[in-house]
Motif scaffolding. Structure first.
Motif, short mmCIF file in Angstrom:
data_model
loop_
_atom_site.label_atom_id
_atom_site.label_comp_id
_atom_site.label_asym_id
_atom_site.label_seq_id
_atom_site.Cartn_x
_atom_site.Cartn_y
_atom_site.Cartn_z
N GLN A 71 0.84 -1.21 0.00
CA GLN A 71 0.00 0.00 0.00
C GLN A 71 0.86 1.25 0.00
N HIS A 72 1.94 1.22 0.79
CA HIS A 72 2.82 2.38 0.82
C HIS A 72 3.53 2.56 -0.53
N MET A 73 3.90 1.47 -1.16
CA MET A 73 4.53 1.56 -2.49
C MET A 73 3.57 2.24 -3.47
N GLN A 74 2.29 1.90 -3.42
CA GLN A 74 1.30 2.53 -4.29
C GLN A 74 1.22 4.03 -4.00
N LYS A 75 1.25 4.38 -2.73
CA LYS A 75 1.20 5.79 -2.33
C LYS A 75 2.42 6.54 -2.87
N VAL A 76 3.59 5.92 -2.78
CA VAL A 76 4.83 6.53 -3.26
C VAL A 76 4.76 6.76 -4.77
N VAL A 77 4.33 5.75 -5.50
CA VAL A 77 4.23 5.86 -6.96
C VAL A 77 3.29 7.00 -7.34
N GLY A 78 2.14 7.05 -6.69
CA GLY A 78 1.18 8.11 -6.97
C GLY A 78 1.73 9.49 -6.66
N TYR A 79 2.36 9.62 -5.50
CA TYR A 79 2.92 10.90 -5.10
C TYR A 79 4.00 11.37 -6.08
N VAL A 80 4.94 10.50 -6.38
CA VAL A 80 6.05 10.88 -7.26
C VAL A 80 5.52 11.27 -8.64
N ASN A 81 4.61 10.49 -9.18
CA ASN A 81 4.07 10.81 -10.51
C ASN A 81 3.31 12.13 -10.51
N ARG A 82 2.51 12.38 -9.49
CA ARG A 82 1.78 13.66 -9.40
C ARG A 82 2.75 14.83 -9.26
#
Length: 113
Positions: A71-82
Protein backbone atom coordinates in the motif's frame (compact mmCIF):
# COMPACT_ATOMS: atom_id res chain seq x y z
CA UNK A 1 -4.10 -7.50 -3.36
CA UNK A 2 -3.71 -10.02 -6.20
CA UNK A 3 -0.27 -11.31 -7.18
CA UNK A 4 -0.39 -9.52 -10.54
CA UNK A 5 -1.24 -6.23 -8.83
CA UNK A 6 1.60 -6.78 -6.35
CA UNK A 7 4.05 -7.36 -9.19
CA UNK A 8 2.87 -4.23 -11.04
CA UNK A 9 3.14 -2.17 -7.85
CA UNK A 10 6.61 -3.52 -7.13
CA UNK A 11 7.85 -2.70 -10.64
CA UNK A 12 6.35 0.81 -10.61
CA UNK A 13 7.91 1.44 -7.20
CA UNK A 14 11.31 0.28 -8.47
CA UNK A 15 10.92 2.61 -11.47
CA UNK A 16 10.13 5.76 -9.48
CA UNK A 17 12.36 5.25 -6.43
CA UNK A 18 15.80 5.95 -7.85
CA UNK A 19 17.65 6.51 -4.58
CA UNK A 20 19.37 3.67 -2.74
CA UNK A 21 18.54 3.06 0.92
CA UNK A 22 21.90 4.54 1.95
CA UNK A 23 21.43 7.64 -0.26
CA UNK A 24 17.96 8.13 1.17
CA UNK A 25 19.18 7.69 4.76
CA UNK A 26 21.91 10.26 4.21
CA UNK A 27 19.42 12.67 2.60
CA UNK A 28 16.85 12.30 5.41
CA UNK A 29 19.53 13.43 7.91
CA UNK A 30 19.93 16.81 6.17
CA UNK A 31 18.30 20.08 7.16
CA UNK A 32 17.04 20.44 3.56
CA UNK A 33 15.11 17.20 3.91
CA UNK A 34 13.55 18.33 7.17
CA UNK A 35 12.68 21.77 5.75
CA UNK A 36 9.90 20.59 3.43
CA UNK A 37 6.55 18.87 3.66
CA UNK A 38 3.37 18.93 5.68
CA UNK A 39 3.58 18.01 9.35
CA UNK A 40 2.12 14.57 9.99
CA UNK A 41 0.94 15.66 13.44
CA UNK A 42 3.97 14.67 15.45
CA UNK A 43 6.51 17.20 14.20
CA UNK A 44 7.79 15.02 11.35
CA UNK A 45 6.74 15.71 7.77
CA UNK A 46 4.64 13.14 5.92
CA UNK A 47 7.29 12.77 3.19
CA UNK A 48 10.10 12.40 5.72
CA UNK A 49 8.19 9.54 7.37
CA UNK A 50 7.58 8.05 3.96
CA UNK A 51 11.32 8.10 3.25
CA UNK A 52 11.97 5.97 6.31
CA UNK A 53 9.29 3.50 5.19
CA UNK A 54 10.85 3.39 1.72
CA UNK A 55 14.23 2.47 3.23
CA UNK A 56 12.56 -0.43 5.08
CA UNK A 57 10.76 -1.58 1.93
CA UNK A 58 13.94 -1.50 -0.14
CA UNK A 59 15.76 -3.52 2.51
CA UNK A 60 13.02 -6.16 2.71
CA UNK A 61 13.16 -9.25 0.51
CA UNK A 62 10.42 -9.09 -2.10
CA UNK A 63 8.80 -12.31 -0.88
CA UNK A 64 8.56 -10.91 2.67
CA UNK A 65 6.82 -7.63 1.83
CA UNK A 66 3.58 -7.03 3.72
CA UNK A 67 0.24 -5.72 2.52
CA UNK A 68 0.85 -2.37 4.21
CA UNK A 69 4.23 -2.11 2.46
CA UNK A 70 2.54 -2.69 -0.90
CA UNK A 71 0.00 0.00 0.00
CA UNK A 72 2.82 2.38 0.82
CA UNK A 73 4.53 1.56 -2.49
CA UNK A 74 1.30 2.53 -4.29
CA UNK A 75 1.20 5.79 -2.33
CA UNK A 76 4.83 6.53 -3.26
CA UNK A 77 4.23 5.86 -6.96
CA UNK A 78 1.18 8.11 -6.97
CA UNK A 79 2.92 10.90 -5.10
CA UNK A 80 6.05 10.88 -7.26
CA UNK A 81 4.07 10.81 -10.51
CA UNK A 82 1.78 13.66 -9.40
CA UNK A 83 4.69 15.71 -8.12
CA UNK A 84 6.77 15.21 -11.28
CA UNK A 85 3.87 16.66 -13.28
CA UNK A 86 4.19 19.87 -11.21
CA UNK A 87 7.83 20.54 -12.15
CA UNK A 88 8.63 24.23 -11.72
CA UNK A 89 10.05 26.18 -14.65
CA UNK A 90 12.85 27.62 -12.48
CA UNK A 91 16.10 25.94 -11.47
CA UNK A 92 15.20 22.79 -9.54
CA UNK A 93 18.52 21.83 -7.95
CA UNK A 94 17.91 23.67 -4.67
CA UNK A 95 14.11 23.74 -4.87
CA UNK A 96 11.58 22.62 -2.29
CA UNK A 97 9.99 20.66 -5.16
CA UNK A 98 13.14 18.52 -5.55
CA UNK A 99 13.66 18.20 -1.79
CA UNK A 100 10.12 16.92 -1.37
CA UNK A 101 10.56 14.35 -4.14
CA UNK A 102 13.81 13.20 -2.59
CA UNK A 103 12.02 12.57 0.73
CA UNK A 104 9.85 10.17 -1.29
CA UNK A 105 12.93 8.42 -2.75
CA UNK A 106 13.10 10.12 -6.15
CA UNK A 107 15.88 12.52 -7.15
CA UNK A 108 14.77 14.22 -10.40
CA UNK A 109 18.37 15.19 -11.15
CA UNK A 110 19.50 11.57 -11.18
CA UNK A 111 19.78 10.42 -14.77
CA UNK A 112 20.32 6.71 -14.27
CA UNK A 113 17.00 5.23 -13.25
Amino acid sequence: MKEEEKEDTYQEFKDVVNMSPSELEEWLDTEESKSVGADSGDGEAVGHKSGRKIIDIKRTNKDQLTGSQYQHMQKVVGYVNRHLAQKPKSDIEDSKWRYSLMNWGHDPLKKDR
